[in-house]
Design a protein around this motif. Structure first.
Motif, PDB file in Angstrom:
ATOM      1  N   ARG B 236       0.668  -1.382   0.004  1.00 17.43           N
ATOM      2  CA  ARG B 236      -0.168  -0.177  -0.145  1.00 17.43           C
ATOM      3  C   ARG B 236       0.623   1.293   0.082  1.00 17.43           C
ATOM      4  NH1 ARG B 236      -3.856   0.622   4.965  1.00 17.43           N
ATOM      5  NH2 ARG B 236      -2.683   1.525   5.451  1.00 17.43           N
ATOM      6  N   ARG B 237       2.088   1.150   1.001  1.00 13.37           N
ATOM      7  CA  ARG B 237       2.813   2.427   1.138  1.00 13.37           C
ATOM      8  C   ARG B 237       4.012   2.827  -0.621  1.00 13.37           C
ATOM      9  NH1 ARG B 237       7.290   3.482   5.065  1.00 13.37           N
ATOM     10  NH2 ARG B 237       7.907   5.672   4.639  1.00 13.37           N
ATOM     11  N   TRP B 238       3.943   1.759  -0.627  1.00 10.66           N
ATOM     12  CA  TRP B 238       4.498   1.837  -2.257  1.00 10.66           C
ATOM     13  C   TRP B 238       3.832   2.487  -3.530  1.00 10.66           C
ATOM     14  CZ3 TRP B 238       4.521  -2.459  -7.106  1.00 10.66           C
ATOM     15  CH2 TRP B 238       4.917  -1.609  -7.611  1.00 10.66           C
ATOM     16  N   LEU B 239       2.338   1.741  -3.584  1.00  9.10           N
ATOM     17  CA  LEU B 239       1.518   2.820  -4.027  1.00  9.10           C
ATOM     18  C   LEU B 239       1.254   4.205  -4.062  1.00  9.10           C
ATOM     19  CD1 LEU B 239      -1.124  -0.563  -4.775  1.00  9.10           C
ATOM     20  CD2 LEU B 239       0.558  -0.083  -6.105  1.00  9.10           C
ATOM     21  N   ARG B 240       0.753   4.409  -2.866  1.00 10.01           N
ATOM     22  CA  ARG B 240       0.506   5.342  -2.274  1.00 10.01           C
ATOM     23  C   ARG B 240       2.237   6.428  -2.637  1.00 10.01           C
ATOM     24  NH1 ARG B 240      -0.091   4.637   3.278  1.00 10.01           N
ATOM     25  NH2 ARG B 240       1.675   4.693   3.616  1.00 10.01           N
ATOM     26  N   GLU B 241       2.868   5.960  -2.062  1.00 11.13           N
ATOM     27  CA  GLU B 241       4.137   7.269  -2.860  1.00 11.13           C
ATOM     28  C   GLU B 241       3.959   7.245  -3.713  1.00 11.13           C
ATOM     29  OE1 GLU B 241       7.269   5.933   1.637  1.00 11.13           O
ATOM     30  OE2 GLU B 241       7.596   5.678  -0.828  1.00 11.13           O
ATOM     31  N   ARG B 242       4.351   6.140  -5.132  1.00 11.33           N
ATOM     32  CA  ARG B 242       3.930   6.585  -6.731  1.00 11.33           C
ATOM     33  C   ARG B 242       3.127   7.151  -6.693  1.00 11.33           C
ATOM     34  NH1 ARG B 242       9.094   7.252  -8.312  1.00 11.33           N
ATOM     35  NH2 ARG B 242      10.176   5.653  -7.987  1.00 11.33           N
ATOM     36  N   GLY B 243       2.361   7.283  -5.942  1.00 14.78           N
ATOM     37  CA  GLY B 243       0.814   7.899  -6.018  1.00 14.78           C
ATOM     38  C   GLY B 243       0.886   9.531  -6.448  1.00 14.78           C
ATOM     39  N   THR B 244       1.793   9.784  -4.960  1.00 12.14           N
ATOM     40  CA  THR B 244       2.257  10.985  -4.463  1.00 12.14           C
ATOM     41  C   THR B 244       2.755  11.548  -5.515  1.00 12.14           C
ATOM     42  OG1 THR B 244       1.273  10.196  -2.560  1.00 12.14           O
ATOM     43  CG2 THR B 244       1.988  12.414  -2.573  1.00 12.14           C
ATOM     44  N   THR B 245       3.595  11.070  -6.243  1.00 18.61           N
ATOM     45  CA  THR B 245       4.962  11.494  -7.178  1.00 18.61           C
ATOM     46  C   THR B 245       4.750  11.912  -7.994  1.00 18.61           C
ATOM     47  OG1 THR B 245       6.420   9.232  -6.341  1.00 18.61           O
ATOM     48  CG2 THR B 245       7.275  11.577  -5.709  1.00 18.61           C
ATOM     49  N   SER B 274       3.455   6.600   7.573  1.00 16.50           N
ATOM     50  CA  SER B 274       4.000   5.183   7.910  1.00 16.50           C
ATOM     51  C   SER B 274       3.704   5.120   9.754  1.00 16.50           C
ATOM     52  CB  SER B 274       5.444   5.791   7.070  1.00 16.50           C
ATOM     53  OG  SER B 274       6.226   5.833   8.307  1.00 16.50           O
ATOM     54  N   ARG B 275       4.035   6.666  10.195  1.00 18.40           N
ATOM     55  CA  ARG B 275       3.547   6.651  11.604  1.00 18.40           C
ATOM     56  C   ARG B 275       1.861   5.607  11.520  1.00 18.40           C
ATOM     57  NH1 ARG B 275       3.056  11.467  13.362  1.00 18.40           N
ATOM     58  NH2 ARG B 275       3.931  12.213  11.473  1.00 18.40           N
ATOM     59  N   ALA B 276       1.292   6.034  11.250  1.00 17.43           N
ATOM     60  CA  ALA B 276      -0.506   4.860  11.737  1.00 17.43           C
ATOM     61  C   ALA B 276      -0.264   3.290  11.711  1.00 17.43           C
ATOM     62  CB  ALA B 276      -1.175   5.763  10.971  1.00 17.43           C
ATOM     63  N   ASP B 277       1.191   3.356  10.189  1.00 15.89           N
ATOM     64  CA  ASP B 277       1.263   2.231   9.880  1.00 15.89           C
ATOM     65  C   ASP B 277       2.129   1.446  11.540  1.00 15.89           C
ATOM     66  OD1 ASP B 277       0.180   2.472   7.340  1.00 15.89           O
ATOM     67  OD2 ASP B 277       2.011   2.118   6.386  1.00 15.89           O
ATOM     68  N   GLU B 278       2.778   1.915  11.524  1.00 16.08           N
ATOM     69  CA  GLU B 278       3.512   1.874  12.548  1.00 16.08           C
ATOM     70  C   GLU B 278       2.878   1.287  13.383  1.00 16.08           C
ATOM     71  OE1 GLU B 278       6.850   0.531  12.433  1.00 16.08           O
ATOM     72  OE2 GLU B 278       6.983   0.960  10.481  1.00 16.08           O
ATOM     73  N   THR B 314      16.388  14.641  13.874  1.00 21.09           N
ATOM     74  CA  THR B 314      15.792  15.349  12.367  1.00 21.09           C
ATOM     75  C   THR B 314      14.730  16.278  13.338  1.00 21.09           C
ATOM     76  OG1 THR B 314      13.894  14.512  12.838  1.00 21.09           O
ATOM     77  CG2 THR B 314      15.426  13.492  11.265  1.00 21.09           C
ATOM     78  N   GLY B 315      14.731  16.199  14.943  1.00 18.27           N
ATOM     79  CA  GLY B 315      13.829  16.973  15.683  1.00 18.27           C
ATOM     80  C   GLY B 315      12.170  18.077  15.192  1.00 18.27           C
ATOM     81  N   ALA B 316      11.958  16.929  14.036  1.00 19.65           N
ATOM     82  CA  ALA B 316      10.968  17.239  13.059  1.00 19.65           C
ATOM     83  C   ALA B 316       9.783  16.297  13.232  1.00 19.65           C
ATOM     84  CB  ALA B 316      11.494  17.779  11.836  1.00 19.65           C
ATOM     85  N   TRP B 317       9.111  15.871  13.917  1.00 19.02           N
ATOM     86  CA  TRP B 317       8.130  14.506  14.341  1.00 19.02           C
ATOM     87  C   TRP B 317       7.046  14.830  13.366  1.00 19.02           C
ATOM     88  CZ3 TRP B 317       2.774  15.433  13.923  1.00 19.02           C
ATOM     89  CH2 TRP B 317       2.521  16.827  13.675  1.00 19.02           C
ATOM     90  N   TRP B 318       7.253  15.449  12.313  1.00 19.43           N
ATOM     91  CA  TRP B 318       5.957  15.194  11.545  1.00 19.43           C
ATOM     92  C   TRP B 318       7.575  14.680   9.818  1.00 19.43           C
ATOM     93  CZ3 TRP B 318       7.503  18.257   7.379  1.00 19.43           C
ATOM     94  CH2 TRP B 318       8.300  19.630   7.905  1.00 19.43           C
ATOM     95  N   LEU B 319       8.232  14.765  10.550  1.00 18.93           N
ATOM     96  CA  LEU B 319       9.199  14.064   9.375  1.00 18.93           C
ATOM     97  C   LEU B 319       9.858  12.235  10.029  1.00 18.93           C
ATOM     98  CD1 LEU B 319      11.004  17.037   7.829  1.00 18.93           C
ATOM     99  CD2 LEU B 319       9.864  15.366   6.526  1.00 18.93           C
ATOM    100  N   SER B 320       9.646  11.701  11.449  1.00 19.32           N
ATOM    101  CA  SER B 320       9.674  10.399  11.432  1.00 19.32           C
ATOM    102  C   SER B 320       8.929   9.812  11.122  1.00 19.32           C
ATOM    103  CB  SER B 320       9.957  11.099  12.446  1.00 19.32           C
ATOM    104  OG  SER B 320       8.973  10.812  13.653  1.00 19.32           O
ATOM    105  N   SER B 321       9.238   8.695  10.688  1.00 19.55           N
ATOM    106  CA  SER B 321       8.441   7.473  10.129  1.00 19.55           C
ATOM    107  C   SER B 321       8.335   6.755  10.924  1.00 19.55           C
ATOM    108  CB  SER B 321       9.323   6.748   9.095  1.00 19.55           C
ATOM    109  OG  SER B 321       9.948   6.021   9.618  1.00 19.55           O
ATOM    110  N   HIS B 322       8.276   6.680  11.772  1.00 20.36           N
ATOM    111  CA  HIS B 322       8.214   6.089  13.489  1.00 20.36           C
ATOM    112  C   HIS B 322       7.191   7.116  14.351  1.00 20.36           C
ATOM    113  CE1 HIS B 322       9.901   2.660  11.139  1.00 20.36           C
ATOM    114  NE2 HIS B 322       9.955   1.501  12.362  1.00 20.36           N
ATOM    115  N   PRO B 323       6.653   6.527  14.957  1.00 18.20           N
ATOM    116  CA  PRO B 323       5.858   6.705  16.605  1.00 18.20           C
ATOM    117  C   PRO B 323       7.280   7.404  17.666  1.00 18.20           C
ATOM    118  CG  PRO B 323       4.192   5.176  15.446  1.00 18.20           C
ATOM    119  CD  PRO B 323       6.258   4.966  15.000  1.00 18.20           C
TER     120      PRO B 323
END
Lengths: 387, 357
Positions: B236-245, B274-278, B314-323
């Motif tokens: 799902r993630r692969w399809l989503r990323e390709r769709g967005t780009t 991805s945070r939701a997925d994790e 990174t300090g930016a919570w919205w850029l981190s992929s894991h919770p």
């Protein structure tokens, strides 16, 4: 009409006004460009910064403003061209394109992923393949975009027009380019002439088709000079191309005809070199400048000047920030320089061209072809042309 | 006398006429003072294409191909005063229209990126046959270790280690009878990592086994990856990323710097999903562990041990992929499993740790 009441009454009297010059009949028409560098630069910079603020949403308006300026400073036989396209046409055109090309792009991306995953060492090859594919498609897009731009170009109220097939143009481009690559560039004069001729022959001013005079000499004439310049490309850091390009312009542009009106082209290699020299210098200076600026911004906002040398301490900065800031600023600068370059090219062409032959204005009638409603989306999506 | 040139929109040959302005009207007169053309000023536009100020170009609203050109630049002030109300046309400075268009553009883009693409991706997952997904996963499972180590993947298959791994899966009810058709492998890469590729492929890097202190941690991580498998997250993630780009490339591609914006949007959007997925995979993992009677403390300890490695840098919570790992650890600790026993006995645990030797 409240403003009217402020005007003194005697200004309404036409006899109080200076006499306009009598209409020059322009028996020998002139082609001129009188855009000013400062104005173009201001326009382009303004557009670029608005683009930053609006995340690029202004680009339909930005392009329209830019084109209006360039077009309207080109005059033929004393009358200026007008760009009559509208920003919303560009926006809707992009949407229409998106409906077709988003799925294509997505599929392409998925395919590249699959191929890259199945043979990781070749991943760059697939990426390059996709890039080449999109570049080729870009030629089709550029031809279609030219059709749109010409259909929105008017002179004395008469529309321009382009016929011919965008797909055919793309195939020609592909064939000639492959041949040029296969011959290490030696067939370039034939390629350039052929593509130029195709574009010109499918250009109409009102109901008059431009023609290309094929009888007065083939690009073989250019070959000795091209061969010499080709040999010197390396030693002169490609600058010898300017001397060839000047000769090529004198050759191909002079063979373009509108009825009996024919241009003569007087341009030197130095002049061609001058078009590009300052923009390239400017680009280098600006790129260095924005890099310094990016560094300074990082220090200022992230406070990363650990050692006090005025250099941002990379370890304090998230790894993606520096390249992002740098790339945005550099691309911005290159976009600005590219648009400015078009102005310089137009100015050089305006200086170099003079027209011979009589213009019988009565012969030129309105184009019978109704313009298409929307266009150019593909070129916008693929970012070709720079206009 | 004000001279105007009139082009009728049919021919490039114009007529030179005298222009007479009154507050309300423009009349064009021929040499015999006969009116050739006349318009109310409100029926004229200033041409949108005319930006040079050395002449005034008027366009009749009812004949947009015609032009009235007044060359005398000294008229400009006067005419501006007189026909100040004349708008540039055919497009006027219509702010409502502009805002509407921009709003529509933003709305369509936003709708597509935040709603359309994720849902299409979720739908696309069901359209891809399991067999295809398996084959994609095969390829990914081979490629990812290659990216990490720069060498073709070497899978560890010591007999005792394999048997221990199978027993661990059976303990988690993930054996052949589970219907999940998992393919769990250990690959020789000295990095503490594990991932789930499409089609039930789970790859554990040997570095993870080296770092782990107890079998419960490995059990927890396996259960977590199985959570991704059950939800088909990778595909799902692969399809989503390709769709967005793909979408952003086409619609914002024309802006300089957009490709960079694209990748940031991609990372930001991707990581929020991805945070939701994790979190989803964590929930499944805790559930599996509880059912198997394995303590969740091992997983919690693992989360504690990686704290500060992924996020925070990174300090930016919205850029981190894991919770945030602290939160994940606490959530794991909150689940108490009564009568928990170690996931593997000491012999099996040693065998699993030695699977690559």
């Amino acid at each position: 009409m409240s403003a009217v009441s402020d005007v003194p009454e005697d200004l309404y009297n036409p006899t109080a006004l200076p006499t306009a010059p009598p209409d020059a009949s322009h028996r020998r028409p002139a082609l001129a460009y009188d855009g000013r560098g400062r104005e173009v630069f201001g326009l382009v910079i303004g557009n670029a910064f608005l683009g930053l603020v609006t995340l690029g949403l202004n680009r339909f308006w930005a392009r329209t403003r830019y084109r209006r300026y360039l077009w309207n400073h080109v005059s033929f036989a004393g009358d200026r061209l007008e760009y009559m396209g509208r920003p919303d046409e560009l926006m809707v055109g992009l949407f229409a394109t998106g409906a077709i090309f988003v799925p294509v792009f997505v599929a392409l991306g998925l395919a590249i992923d699959l191929l890259s995953f199945s043979a990781p060492p070749f991943a760059p090859l697939y990426q390059a393949g996709a890039f080449v594919l999109i570049f080729i498609l870009g030629q089709l897009a550029a031809f279609r975009a030219r059709r749109f731009r010409l259909s929105r170009t008017t002179w004395r109220g008469l529309r321009f027009h382009q016929d011919g097939s965008a797909f055919g143009y793309m195939l020609r481009w592909l064939g000639w380019t492959v041949l040029a690559i296969a011959t290490a560039g030696l067939t370039l004069p034939f390629r350039n002439k052929s593509l130029y001729r195709y574009r010109m022959r499918h250009t109409w001013v009102g109901d008059q088709q431009l023609t290309y005079d094929d009888d007065s000499g083939s690009p073989w004439r250019l070959m000795p000079r091209w061969f010499l310049c080709w040999l010197l490309l390396g030693p002169t850091l490609f600058m010898s191309y300017a001397w060839y390009r000047a000769a090529e312009l004198r050759h191909i542009v002079a063979r373009t005809r509108l009825g009996t009106v024919a241009p003569t082209v007087v341009i030197s290699g130095w002049r061609v070199l001058k078009i590009y020299f300052w923009p390239v210098v400017l680009a280098i200076v600006l790129v260095i400048g924005v890099s310094v600026l990016a560094n300074w911004l990082l220090i200022y906002f992230i406070g990363a000047d650990t050692f006090g040398y005025g250099l941002a301490d990379r370890s304090k900065i998230p790894p993606w920030v520096q390249p992002l800031l740098q790339a945005v600023l550099v691309l911005l600068v290159l976009g600005i320089v590219q648009q400015f370059l078009l102005h310089r090219e137009l100015r050089a062409i305006g200086e170099a061209l003079s027209l011979e032959g009589r213009l019988d204005a009565a012969v030129i009638r309105q184009s019978p072809v109704r313009p298409r409603r929307f266009g150019e989306g593909l070129a916008d999506a693929l970012d070709v042309g720079g206009l | 006398m004000t001279v105007a040139r009139y082009f009728d929109g049919q021919s490039a040959e114009g007529r030179t006429l005298e222009a007479q302005f009154t507050p309300e009207r423009l009349e064009l007169l021929d040499a015999e003072n006969r009116t050739v053309k006349a318009w109310a000023l409100r029926d004229l536009w200033r041409s949108a294409g005319q930006v040079a100020d050395d002449r005034l170009v008027l366009v009749p609203k009812d004949a947009p191909e015609s032009r009235v050109i007044i060359d005398n630049p000294t008229l400009e002030y006067l005419i501006r005063q007189r026909i100040a109300d004349l708008r540039r046309g055919p497009q006027s400075r219509n702010w409502k229209g502009r805002l509407g268009l921009v709003a529509a553009f933003v709305a369509v883009c936003g709708f597509f990126i935040f709603y359309g693409v994720p849902n299409l991706a979720a739908l696309g997952v069901h359209l891809i046959p399991k067999e295809t997904e398996r084959r994609i996963g095969e390829v990914v499972a081979e490629a990812v270790p290659y990216m990490f180590s720069g060498k073709p993947a070497r899978y560890c298959e010591s007999r005792e280690g394999r048997a221990a791994l199978d027993r661990l899966l059976a303990r988690l009810s993930l054996g052949p009878s589970s219907g999940l058709d998992l393919k769990v492998r250990v690959v020789q890469v000295p990095i503490a990592n594990a991932f789930a590729a499409p089609g039930g492929h789970i790859v554990v890097f040997s570095g993870l086994l080296d770092d782990a202190n107890e079998p419960d941690s490995i059990a927890g991580i396996l259960a977590h990856e199985v959570g991704h498998v059950i939800k088909r997250h990778a595909l799902r993630r692969w399809l989503r990323e390709r769709g967005t780009t793909g979408f952003v490339d086409v619609l914002i591609g024309g802006v300089p710097g957009a490709s960079v914006l694209t990748s940031v949007a991609d990372v930001a959007l991707g990581s929020s999903y991805s945070r939701a997925d994790e979190a989803e995979a964590d929930a499944i993992a805790l559930d599996l562990l509880a059912k198997a009677g394995i303590s969740t403390k091992g997983l919690a300890d693992f989360f504690d041990s990686i704290r500060g490695q992924g996020d925070g840098a990174t300090g930016a919570w919205w850029l981190s992929s894991h919770p945030p790992t602290e939160e994940r650890g606490n959530r794991a600790r909150a689940v108490t499993v009564p009568n928990a026993t170690p996931a593997l006995d000491a012999a099996d645990w040693q065998a699993l740790k030695a699977i690559c030797r």
